[in-house]
Design an enzyme around this catalytic site. Structure first.
Site, mmCIF file in Angstrom:
data_model
loop_
_atom_site.group_PDB
_atom_site.id
_atom_site.type_symbol
_atom_site.label_atom_id
_atom_site.label_comp_id
_atom_site.label_asym_id
_atom_site.label_seq_id
_atom_site.Cartn_x
_atom_site.Cartn_y
_atom_site.Cartn_z
ATOM 1 N N TYR A 1 3.390 2.067 2.106
ATOM 2 C CA TYR A 1 3.970 2.465 3.389
ATOM 3 C C TYR A 1 5.470 2.153 3.391
ATOM 4 C CZ TYR A 1 -0.849 3.007 5.029
ATOM 5 O OH TYR A 1 -2.158 3.412 5.172
ATOM 6 N N HIS B 1 -1.654 3.793 -1.885
ATOM 7 C CA HIS B 1 -2.719 4.767 -1.621
ATOM 8 C C HIS B 1 -2.741 5.874 -2.669
ATOM 9 C CE1 HIS B 1 -4.211 2.904 1.864
ATOM 10 N NE2 HIS B 1 -3.158 3.117 2.619
ATOM 11 N N GLU C 1 0.798 -1.235 0.000
ATOM 12 C CA GLU C 1 0.000 0.000 0.000
ATOM 13 C C GLU C 1 0.832 1.287 0.000
ATOM 14 O OE1 GLU C 1 -1.627 -2.640 0.736
ATOM 15 O OE2 GLU C 1 -3.731 -2.277 0.281
#
Ligand code: FAD
Ligand code: NAP
Ligand code: SF4
Length: 670
Positions: free
Chosen positions: A167, A253, A165
């Protein structure tokens, strides 16, 4: 057993999971303050009682720099384990298993101390991260392993290491964000070292009988993401380093491809997991838009995954597993993937809940206790508000009659489900259809009720919804002017050029309805992928390719009086999808419009001081709604107990989230 693959136990070597359902990590907003942990415990315990095989908490940082936002959940000091014990004990007492997700936010951190492999800002964050020094990288690895050890001491059955995602771990893996030239960057082997070291040291620190799930970013959907070969190499290295399960991560994201919204086809990304499966021995978990047992079973039966991850579906129905196992799938309250009460809440710092289940994350506050004084209750209107109120009131022991003027339950959800990309809304109607029967609600369809019909009831709930707002500019009664009900109920087939007046949620939905023809892309996964430029073969890093542009069925103008970009007020996590989808269909969205009139030439408007005529065949009015509650006053005048919920109460900013919430909360106290 209706779903044999879904309910086959899974032997992890040192423990056996009862089924193949993993409740995926989801931030609820209850993870950050110690005072909320009893609520978090109740939330997870309910899902453990509901039969969920294994659960994962929302993301908890392994150190302060890894916080998602200031004072977000963190586990780095021994004293922090006490509050977690409340959760693990509640889950274990309920017969469940739970892992703590360790998530270092990296450059997505919403605080000024954000760190990353390189000093590169994310397009969705205002903060430029500081690049970690080589020594600091070592410390972060240690912090992960230490946090995992503390998680074990707190009673967790394992951890999930968040490697996807976008991170921090993911940032180390991709050339997009890692431009280092030391032992933590440079080539694929070195970019992967951070992730692999975290897994290796976590295993070392936590012993062999501790679940380590690794969330692998299998399809990044951003330019300069990882290549498929690198992702396979990473999976193998993580397996060798000691992971127990491999979970699927799809999209960063900042990706501009929807990955979990309701318009994403069901199990749209399961084939990515299936493509990875032959490369590893350890059990692998498919994820994203798996929400009903049939789909979960099909994914497992096809052999492309060993487990399915579902997060929001278990928010929507904590008893999902037990209901599926016991042949009661028809009464599963299905997640419609709207994001309205879960992700949209979390993004603005509010506690998560669920549009179809307001009890989610409110398990200690909103309870449907059996009544000691059963009463006769009439609910007028079988839209979301009325259906919710009727079923809960009946569940509590009241004798409930539900009336609707139409010959089907559902109110406006019958229109919502016709919008391409909103097919899931039909699931809520299926749920209530069965729940009304289960709770013995006396259902009277095709009955437009007047005040005189309600004499026999102790309490009357008006859930009569709304009527479309009329407009009054010159020509509003021209034959070219139609309402959104005319379009969605297919009473009128608009011509090839259409102006839509009002760019709220319904204006956008009507535009979506009018630019499509034939099968919705949501029901045709290959076509949906092509439209969004998703390439499962991952010929380019990140798996993006040029989107296929389909010509629109009609030329649409979507108009609003307010200045600025139409759709700016749509929901945070899905508004951009609606805007992008209509832009791709060449819909002209115009703000700051003055409506001058409608005549045979078309719609006359003024924008930025200049007048123009839109030579349209039809003008569709989507100008909001007014409450429909003409029954209220006569009933009150007659001294009756009357309650108003949903659109009948307040039409402004009405949505199904409020309608169902009001219905449930009223029913809980009737
Ligand atoms: P309604 O759904 O309007 O139901 C009222 C019911 O009362 C109707 O069935 C009507 O027949 C009945 N009734 C009225 N008077 C009488 C009477 N005298 N006797 C008997 N019956 C009567 N919301 C979201 O949250 N997310 C979305 O994505 C979304 N998409 C939408 C898309 C479209 C195209 C539309 C039209 C709406 C959408 N909505 C969405 C809005 C949502 O559907 C409404 O907010 C919700 O349905 C309101 O619920 P309600 O129960 O108050 O009223
Ligand atoms: P809305 O969101 O209130 O939008 C109404 C639109 O009409 C606005 O663009 C408004 O903009 C315009 N308008 C209002 N009065 C007008 C007038 N007198 N003349 C001309 N234009 C006028 O209402 P809606 O689109 O009907 O949606 C109803 C509810 O359903 C919403 O509250 C929404 O939450 C819910 N819904 C949600 C979704 C979703 O995806 N979450 C989808 C559909 C519906 P201007 O005033 O600027 O012209
Ligand atoms: Fe699913 Fe919507 Fe509920 Fe979120 S709010 S869990 S997306 S139904």
């Amino acid at each position: 057993m209706p779903y044999p693959h879904l309910f086959a136990p899974l032997d992890l070597g040192f423990c056996t999971l009862p089924n193949r359902v993993l409740m995926g990590s989801m931030h609820t907003g209850l993870e950050d303050r110690a005072a909320d942990f009893p609520k978090l415990a109740a939330y997870f315990a309910e899902r453990a009682r509901g039969g969920t095989g294994l659960m994962v908490t929302g993301g908890v940082a392994p150190n302060m720099l890894g916080w998602l936002k200031p004072f977000a959940g963190k586990l780095s000091w021994r004293w922090e384990i006490h509050k977690h014990r409340i959760v693990t004990k509640a889950v274990h007492d309920a017969g469940g298993r739970i892992c703590l997700q360790l998530l270092h936010a990296g450059r997505y951190a919403a605080h000024p101390f954000a760190v990353a492999p390189s000093k590169i800002k994310s397009p969705i964050s205002p903060i430029t991260p500081r690049a970690l020094s080589a020594r600091a990288v070592e410390r972060v690895i240690d912090d992960f392993a230490h946090a995992a050890r503390l998680a074990r001491e707190a009673g967790y059955d394992g951890v999930e290491i968040m490697g996807s995602e976008g991170y921090l771990i993911n940032e180390f893996l991709a050339p997009r964000t890692n431009q280092r030239n030391d032992r933590w960057g440079g080539d694929a082997q070195r970019r992967m070292r951070f992730a692999v070291e975290i897994v290796r040291r976590t295993r070392e620190r936590c012993g062999p009988d501790f679940i380590i799930i690794y969330r692998l970013s299998m399809l990044e959907l951003v330019e300069d993401g990882s290549s498929w070969d690198e992702t396979v190499a990473q999976a193998k290295a993580v397996e060798a380093a000691g992971a127990t399960l491999l979970n699927t991560g799809i999209g960063w994201h900042e990706a501009r491809v929807p990955t979990i919204a309701t318009s994403v086809p069901r199990a749209a990304f399961a084939d990515v997991t299936a493509r990875m499966k032959p490369h590893v021995q350890l059990p692998i978990v498919a994820s994203n838009r798996i929400n009903v047992p049939e789909v979960a079973e099909a994914v497992l039966a096809a052999g492309g995954a060993d487990m399915v991850s579902m997060a929001r579906p278990l928010l929507a129905d904590p008893d999902w597993c037990n209901k599926a196992r016991d042949g009661r799938a028809q009464v599963i309250n299905t997640c419609i993937a709207c994001n309205q009460a879960c992700l949209d809440h979390v993004f603005v710092g509010k506690k998560a809940s669920c549009l179809v289940n307001p009890r989610a994350c409110a398990e200690t506050e909103l309870n449907y206790v059996a009544t000691k004084m059963p009463r006769r209750i009439a609910v007028v209107g079988a839209g979301p508000a009325g259906m919710a109120c009727a079923t809960i009131a009946a569940q509590r022991g009241h004798r409930v009659s539900l009336f609707d003027a139409h010959d089907a339950i559902g109110g406006q959800f019958n229109l919502a489900k016709t919008i391409p990309g909103k097919e899931e809304f039909a699931e809520t109607l299926r749920y209530y259809q069965h729940r009304l029967v289960e709770e013995n609600v006396a259902l009277h369809l095709g009955r437009k009720v007047g005040a005189d019909d309600l004499a026999d009831f102790d309490a009357i709930v008006l859930a009569t919804g709304v009527t479309p707002r009329a407009v009054d500019f010159p020509g509003h009664d021209h034959t070219r002017v139609i309402g959104y009900l005319d379009v969605l109920e297919r009473r009128v087939v608009p011509g090839p050029r259409v102006a839509i007046i009002g760019a709220g949620g319904i204006g956008f939905d009507v535009a979506e309805f009018l630019v499509h023809e034939g099968v919705s892309p949501t029901l045709d996964a290959p076509r949906w992928r092509a439209q969004w430029g998703v390439d499962f073969a991952q010929r380019h890093r990140g798996g993006l390719t040029a989107p296929v542009v389909e010509p629109p069925t009609r030329q649409i103008w979507l108009l609003q009086r307010s200045p600025g970009r139409p759709g700016a007020k749509l929901a945070r996590t899905t508004g951009w999808i609606h805007r992008a989808a209509l832009k791709a269909r060449d819909v002209k969205a115009i703000g700051g419009v003055e409506y001058l009139g409608i005549d045979d030439a078309g719609l006359h408007i003024r924008v930025d001081g200049s007048e123009q005529v839109l030579a349209v065949d039809h003008v569709v009015i989507c100008a909001g709604q007014e409450p429909q509650r003409e029954l209220a006053q006569p009933l009150r005048d007659a001294g009756r107990e009357v309650h108003l919920i949903g659109g009948a109460d307040v039409a402004a900013e009405l949505d199904a989230k409020r309608a169902i919430d009001q219905g449930c909360r009223l029913a809980a106290r009737l």
